[in-house]
Design an enzyme around this catalytic site. Structure first.
Site, PDB file in Angstrom:
ATOM      1  N   GLU A   3       0.811  -1.218   0.000  1.00 28.78           N
ATOM      2  CA  GLU A   3       0.000   0.000   0.000  1.00 28.78           C
ATOM      3  C   GLU A   3       0.845   1.269   0.000  1.00 28.78           C
ATOM      4  O   GLU A   3       0.515   2.263  -0.651  1.00 28.78           O
ATOM      5  CB  GLU A   3      -0.949  -0.003   1.205  1.00 28.78           C
ATOM      6  CG  GLU A   3      -2.126  -0.959   1.089  1.00 28.78           C
ATOM      7  CD  GLU A   3      -1.782  -2.394   1.448  1.00 28.78           C
ATOM      8  OE1 GLU A   3      -2.644  -3.275   1.299  1.00 28.78           O
ATOM      9  OE2 GLU A   3      -0.618  -2.636   1.867  1.00 28.78           O
ATOM     10  N   HIS A  40     -11.104  -5.887   8.923  1.00 26.13           N
ATOM     11  CA  HIS A  40     -11.807  -5.679   7.664  1.00 26.13           C
ATOM     12  C   HIS A  40     -13.103  -4.888   7.842  1.00 26.13           C
ATOM     13  O   HIS A  40     -13.890  -4.789   6.897  1.00 26.13           O
ATOM     14  CB  HIS A  40     -12.152  -7.029   7.004  1.00 26.13           C
ATOM     15  CG  HIS A  40     -10.961  -7.810   6.564  1.00 26.13           C
ATOM     16  ND1 HIS A  40     -10.175  -8.530   7.431  1.00 26.13           N
ATOM     17  CD2 HIS A  40     -10.408  -7.989   5.334  1.00 26.13           C
ATOM     18  CE1 HIS A  40      -9.203  -9.126   6.769  1.00 26.13           C
ATOM     19  NE2 HIS A  40      -9.311  -8.807   5.502  1.00 26.13           N
TER      20      HIS A  40
END
Length: 658
Positions: free
Chosen positions: A397, A464
């Site tokens: 990322e 998540h």
């Protein structure tokens, strides 16, 4: 040092010497000014001039270089006006950052130089983005980026090299191995003989170069740059050199053994090259004095200009207005033709229509190409737009956010899909320190949208299911968008892509396939900073966004006796305070519902704003309703208990009864 074997012309050899001597003489002057208190800090590159000068002279002027704080020779070889450099170091208005940053923490498109930030590593990935743009545009240019041996310990180094290798990007990764990271010697930084050997792990070519031999640096980098222009690929270069002064002047060099300093003093790049030029009759005392006098006069004249310049002065409005690039919102109106689609389809439509509208728009993310992303939002995009524009990324990322920044520097737009909003933590540094601050620091836009699938209600647990917008609403320089309906999602995403500022675009996963709406089929935009009045009433103002809007709607539909203004914020930065204040002044009561945990969330700021601006109109306390101050749990019963939805109706009725 062997300078003869490369057969360079006298004019090139003379230019190499002049270009090394100039930063050395500037540094010697700056050290005097530092002792006099006329500059605040100095990072010395004395002894390392051959690397900066050799690399810069080997590149073409239109090719980007990303230097560090010991690379003064990059700036001077590119002939940046000295008065602007000196003004930068003194925080004067004619510098490059309007006094907002110091040292070499700036960039300049005029000279194709992109300076560092103190976190070191992010610029490596930024170089990837610039090189990617070059490759996509078929410019046949090379990008050079610098780091020290200490910086190679950062994860950004690994991520940037891996991306560059996988995508075969034309980047020269230049390691200045100067013996110490501040006071930490190389044997405590890495456990391999040569850093260049790390290239083997990336399937990358590498070279070890004597960083104190200006001719070797210039000749070798020239050859490699020519090769990379013809055959794009990354190359890792390790320049062996030494730092003759402290990390910065206050650090000193007491931790360095005297005998080691003596060895490297004998390898001084300027002294050795000077001796060769004299021996070969390229340089004589008169000619050298002429060179020194010209450089010294240039330094003194430009210092005089800067000393005469007044201390920088600004206003609060000037500072606030430079946080974002100011743009005029371009409205594209929606037409009457609509289709009843899901939230997820609205996002996909916006992406597709924006890709059709902007040929320079790139989408990057994990599994987004052939697989279509974990939520299938980009399914079929590869077939229409190709893999150059719809790019699967490694799991990195940080480097991909940095690559997006590099694309923006090179004049391209990009969208980064975080597979889950939770994973933005792995790219947090470049988001909050590079993207968010670049325009304020040196007027470089970060034309990047980061899509953030977020939120609970789907039993996905602590990693998540976060809704982490408060991480970013706190950071000046980031715009934050959080739609609740398909119509808004499509229009706002189109606006985000048009905006040259960095936008964090939150998409609630639980809404993806549960919420449908009639959405215009054409391309349209909606303005940032304009909330939506979902319902109108007189008893209370309910303020929310994302899934919270649907929780509030469910509550109102089950309690028809409650008359409420329901405000969907839609964007959290910019925030539509006007709509909030008008409503609160009308109803006299306000309750703010957020899915995020309570402490430190945006509900707290909105509550404070209402108290400051609407206090005399209030008939009760401003109420905040949020999820528990715990990580979000996995088990359904625990998740239901965690989420604010289960407590909202109780708190709403309590406020109405106050």
């Amino acid at each position: 040092m062997d300078f003869k074997k490369y057969n360079l012309s006298k004019s090139v050899l003379t230019e190499l010497y002049k270009n090394m001597l100039k930063p050395r003489l500037i540094e010697e002057k700056m050290l005097v000014l530092l002792r006099q208190g006329k500059i605040s800090k100095w990072f010395s590159g004395i002894g390392q001039e051959a690397i900066s000068v050799g690399v810069t002279m080997a590149l073409n002027n239109e090719e980007y270089i990303l230097p560090m704080h010991r690379n003064l020779g990059v700036f001077t070889t590119r002939n940046i006006p000295l008065n602007r450099l000196f003004a930068q170091w003194q925080g004067k208005a004619s510098g490059f950052t309007k006094g907002r940053d110091r040292s070499f923490h700036f960039g300049t498109q005029d000279y194709k130089i992109i300076g560092m930030i103190s976190h070191l590593g992010p610029q490596l990935g930024v170089a990837d983005g610039i090189a990617l743009a070059s490759k996509l545009k078929k410019l046949n240019t090379v990008t050079a980026v610098f780091t020290g041996e200490g910086g190679t310990s950062e994860g950004d180094f690994h991520e940037a090299l891996n991306v560059a290798s996988v995508w075969q990007l034309p980047v020269l990764f230049c390691i200045e191995n100067n013996g110490y990271g501040l006071s930490t010697p190389t044997n405590e930084q890495y456990n391999c003989e040569h850093l260049a050997h790390r290239a083997l792990g990336y399937g990358m070519e590498s070279h070890i170069i004597d960083g104190n031999n200006i001719v070797e640096v210039f000749k070798k980098v020239s050859e490699l740059a020519k090769s990379v222009r013809e055959n794009p690929r990354p190359i890792l270069l390790e320049f062996k050199t030494f730092r003759m002064r402290g990390h910065e002047e206050a650090s000193g060099t007491k931790y360095v053994p005297d005998e080691l300093l003596e060895v490297w003093r004998s390898k001084d790049p300027i002294d050795n090259f000077r001796s060769y030029l004299f021996e070969d009759s390229i340089l004589n005392e008169d000619f050298e004095l002429e060179i020194i006098e010209a450089i010294t006069n240039d330094i003194e004249a430009n210092l005089h200009l800067v000393f005469e310049e007044e201390e920088i002065n600004s206003t609060i409005s000037n500072e606030l207005n430079d946080v974002f690039k100011n743009i005029k919102y371009q409205e594209f109106k929606h037409e009457e033709n609509t289709e009843n689609i899901r939230f997820v389809d609205a996002i996909s439509e916006a992406l597709k229509q924006s890709m059709e509208r902007h040929n320079d728009l790139i989408i990057m993310g994990q599994d987004i190409a052939e697989y279509g992303g974990v939520f299938k939002i980009t399914e079929g995009f590869v077939e229409q737009f190709g893999k150059d524009r719809v790019r699967n990324t490694p799991i990195c990322e940080s480097a991909i956010v940095e690559t997006a920044m590099g694309l923006s520097i090179a004049g391209m737009k990009s969208i980064v899909e975080m597979q889950f909003a939770d994973f933005a933590s792995s790219g947090f540094n470049p988001i909050v320190n590079y993207l968010a601050k670049s325009y304020y620091r040196w007027q470089q836009e970060a034309n990047v949208v980061i899509r953030m699938p977020c939120g609970g209600g789907v039993g996905a647990g602590p990693f998540h299911s976060q809704t982490n917008e408060a991480w970013f609403t706190k950071t000046p320089g980031l715009k934050v968008v959080y739609p609740a309906f398909p119509f808004d999602a499509k229009g706002l995403l189109n606006t985000a892509i048009n905006d040259p500022n960095p936008v964090m675009f939150f998409e609630h996963k639980a809404l993806y396939r549960s919420i449908r709406q009639d959405v215009p089929t054409n391309y349209y935009t909606l303005p940032f900073g304009k909330a939506s009045m979902v319902k109108s009433g007189s008893d209370v103002t309910i303020i929310s966004y994302g899934a919270g809007i649907h929780w509030a709607l469910d509550t109102l539909e089950s309690n028809l006796d409650i008359s409420a203004d329901l405000i969907d914020l839609r964007t959290l930065q910019p925030l539509d305070t006007e709509t909030i204040y008008v409503s609160v002044k009308k109803t006299g009561k306000a309750i703010i519902l957020q899915e995020d945990s309570l402490f430190g969330g945006i509900a707290s700021d909105i509550s404070a704003l209402i108290m400051e601006h609407c206090f005399e109109f209030l008939d009760g306390p401003v109420k905040r309703v949020a999820s528990l101050d715990t990580p979000i749990p996995f088990a359904k019963s625990l998740e239901n208990q965690y989420l604010a939805k289960s407590r909202f109706v109780t708190e709403l009725k309590a406020l109405l009864a106050y």
